[in-house]
Design an enzyme around this catalytic site. Structure first.
Site, PDB file in Angstrom:
ATOM      1  N   ASP A 295       0.836  -1.196   0.000  1.00  0.00           N
ATOM      2  CA  ASP A 295       0.000   0.000   0.000  1.00  0.00           C
ATOM      3  C   ASP A 295       0.873   1.249   0.000  1.00  0.00           C
ATOM      4  O   ASP A 295       1.879   1.326   0.709  1.00  0.00           O
ATOM      5  CB  ASP A 295      -0.893  -0.022   1.247  1.00  0.00           C
ATOM      6  CG  ASP A 295      -1.849   1.137   1.297  1.00  0.00           C
ATOM      7  OD1 ASP A 295      -2.712   1.232   0.406  1.00  0.00           O
ATOM      8  OD2 ASP A 295      -1.756   1.955   2.240  1.00  0.00           O
TER       9      ASP A 295
ATOM     10  N   GLU B  23      14.842 -15.291   0.212  1.00  0.00           N
ATOM     11  CA  GLU B  23      15.240 -16.361   1.128  1.00  0.00           C
ATOM     12  C   GLU B  23      14.243 -17.513   1.116  1.00  0.00           C
ATOM     13  O   GLU B  23      14.563 -18.619   1.556  1.00  0.00           O
ATOM     14  CB  GLU B  23      15.333 -15.825   2.564  1.00  0.00           C
ATOM     15  CG  GLU B  23      16.404 -14.777   2.795  1.00  0.00           C
ATOM     16  CD  GLU B  23      16.297 -14.189   4.197  1.00  0.00           C
ATOM     17  OE1 GLU B  23      15.477 -14.712   5.003  1.00  0.00           O
ATOM     18  OE2 GLU B  23      17.003 -13.214   4.486  1.00  0.00           O
TER      19      GLU B  23
END
Length: 560
Positions: free
Chosen positions: A226, A275
């Protein structure tokens, strides 16, 4: 903060069920769920995560690839959940963390990915950090995590600068200090209940990297960010002066939007995301002056997608559409990112209403317009959007052809902009009315306890039940279009179109054996029959190798 997150479920292993190809997001169709208005699972009149979970088979059958959930975090709901009090907890109105976990697992089992909203520009004023900042007073380290400033004027009675809130009025609110005296001011680009974080403070970055990992461990497949163009403010927070501030989110150069420093944040976030296995993604809500500036957010070491607001704001006009398509594809190609296409979302007037009104009224229309014309153009615009290379976003209910509800009584409106005298007209409530599932019954199948915003009397005729299996219905058009798109390798993929010669007011392009023709005029237009008709948004006639494409109609052809 709530202690709800202390009992977070174990990492979600079901993500493996939807791993598939690593670049799934490059041509994905992603469906936006606004949880409070999608489905109510407990009968309290408010949509919730259990309601979403029960409707996941509908979304699978619709043919979308992923579901983006608007915020469901713990929040005082000053701005429909975009004021977050705890980023690791589910607000009780939507359920619990266990409900979120079950939703993610069920979605994965159905082959759907889950993208959640992240709100990093600002917190709620009930966020623990902000409450501590108020309690500790001026000069405290806690205040450095936000933008606290002394006021101007003889006694500090004036805001620190001339910035305005997106919702109207000053972007600053003065606090009462612990000793009861008028004190410093804090920055809030949105409502006063949404103080902006100071992203120059390292603790803010540390906290959000931790929040990312929390939800990634839960199994989410990505984040919609956002106000991704916010967060970093120009050094010194300079005045705008005579520069006019736009009313929504601004497609202009502003000292509080689209600052170059945001890209350092996203490079750090990308390291965190990478990751994790499962081909997870970031999507930016980035309102920028140009699509070329938007492309900066999707460079290879930053985010994966960015919403194409230039396309959303384009009128139903062939020349304008062709221009924005070309500019978008040309801007994204050098950074290797896919284009995105979107026609509606929870912040703008639904395109069935936008296209029902004269061009030039913008994305904040408060008029019903000609609903027949609007729906015809909306259907055509959808087929055009789904034929373009890249990823497409669908806002809940647009597959039903829902219009905006433009006659909501004042007493039920909840958009915070409505309550700010100098702000917008609270137009966003009209696109957030709960969607209809059945022809009859309480709230047309939304839930057993009514709906938090009143639904129009004709909503039942637009419901999922009324349109399912109905030839020519908008819902069946969406289902058919998404099925064709999934079957054909020349839809969605790639980064270019081959434009074909066409009459004025008509767009025509080829992608491999596929041809799309969109007639944006008010008259029927003769066109070559490019092969077998795959799908059309309206009735077409063919004879002697020629097709008559009606007004405001899009046709898909296949040469094979």
């Amino acid at each position: 903060m709530s202690q709800q997150h202390s009992a977070a479920p174990a990492p979600n292993s079901a993500v493996s069920a939807v791993e598939g190809r690593p670049d799934w997001w490059r041509d994905a169709v992603i469906y936006q769920v606004y949880p409070r208005s999608f489905a109510d699972g407990n009968g309290d009149g408010m949509g919730d995560l259990e309601g979403v979970r029960t409707r996941l088979p509908y979304l699978r059958d619709l043919g979308v690839d992923a579901v983006w959930l608007s915020p469901f975090y713990a929040s005082p709901q000053a701005d429909a959940g975009y004021d977050v009090a705890d980023y690791r907890a589910v607000d009780p109105m939507f359920g619990t963390l266990l409900d979120a976990d079950a939703l993610i697992r069920d979605a994965h089992a159905l082959g759907l990915r889950i993208i959640v909203d992240l709100v990093p520009n600002h917190s709620s004023d009930q966020y623990e950090w902000f409450k501590r900042a108020l309690a500790e007073g001026p000069g405290s380290p806690s205040r450095d995590r936000y933008h606290f400033r002394p006021g101007k004027g003889k006694n500090g009675e004036l805001p620190p600068n001339d910035w305005e809130s997106i919702f109207g009025g000053p972007a600053w609110t003065r606090v009462t200090e612990p000793d009861g005296t008028p004190g410093e001011w804090y920055l809030h680009l949105f409502a006063p209940e949404q103080p902006d974080f100071n992203w120059e403070h390292p603790a803010v970055g540390d906290e959000f990297r931790s929040i990312l990992r929390f939800w990634l461990d839960m199994g989410v497949d990505g984040f919609r960010i956002d106000v991704a163009h916010g967060m970093v403010k120009a050094e010194g927070l300079p005045d705008l002066g005579d520069h006019e501030q736009l009313t929504l989110l601004g497609n202009d150069v502003m000292p509080f939007f689209d600052q170059d420093g945001v890209h350092d944040i996203y490079r750090e976030w990308r390291l965190v995301l990478d990751e994790y296995s499962g081909n997870r993604i970031f999507v930016a809500e980035a309102w920028t002056p140009t699509v070329e500036r938007t492309a900066n957010y999707v460079r290879p070491d930053e985010l994966h997608q960015a919403f194409n607001f230039q396309y959303l704001a384009t009128h139903w006009d062939a020349e304008e559409l062709r221009t924005v398509v070309n500019r978008t594809l040309d801007a994204m190609r050098p950074v290797g990112a896919p284009a995105t296409w979107v026609l509606s979302n929870h912040d703008v007037t639904r395109h069935a209403t936008r296209f029902a009104n004269p061009a030039g009224l913008g994305t904040q229309i408060r008029l019903a317009g000609d609903r027949g014309v609007g729906l015809r153009r909306a259907r055509a615009a959808t087929l055009l959007m789904l034929a373009l290379p890249g990823s497409a976003y669908v806002y809940q209910g647009e597959e039903l052809g829902l219009p905006d509800v433009v006659d909501l009584p004042d007493e039920v409106r909840q958009d915070p902009a409505y309550f700010r005298g100098a702000g917008q007209d609270g137009f966003r409530d009209g696109c957030r009315v709960p969607i209809p599932w059945t022809r009859t019954g309480p709230s047309y199948g939304f839930g057993d306890g009514g709906s938090w915003l009143p639904q129009p009397a004709d909503w039942g005729g637009l419901s999922v039940e009324a349109q399912t299996g109905e030839p020519g219905s908008t819902l069946e058009l969406y289902r058919a279009a998404l099925a064709v798109r999934r079957e054909r390798a020349d839809l969605g993929a790639g980064d270019a179109v081959e434009w074909l010669r066409a009459p004025e007011g008509v767009l025509a392009f080829r992608r491999g054996e596929f041809v799309c023709v969109a007639n944006t005029t008010g008259e029927s237009v003769p066109m070559p029959a490019y092969g077998r008709v795959l799908l059309a948004s309206g009735e077409i006639t063919e004879a002697a190798g020629e097709a008559k494409v009606p007004a405001d109609t899009t046709v898909w052809w296949s040469g094979s």
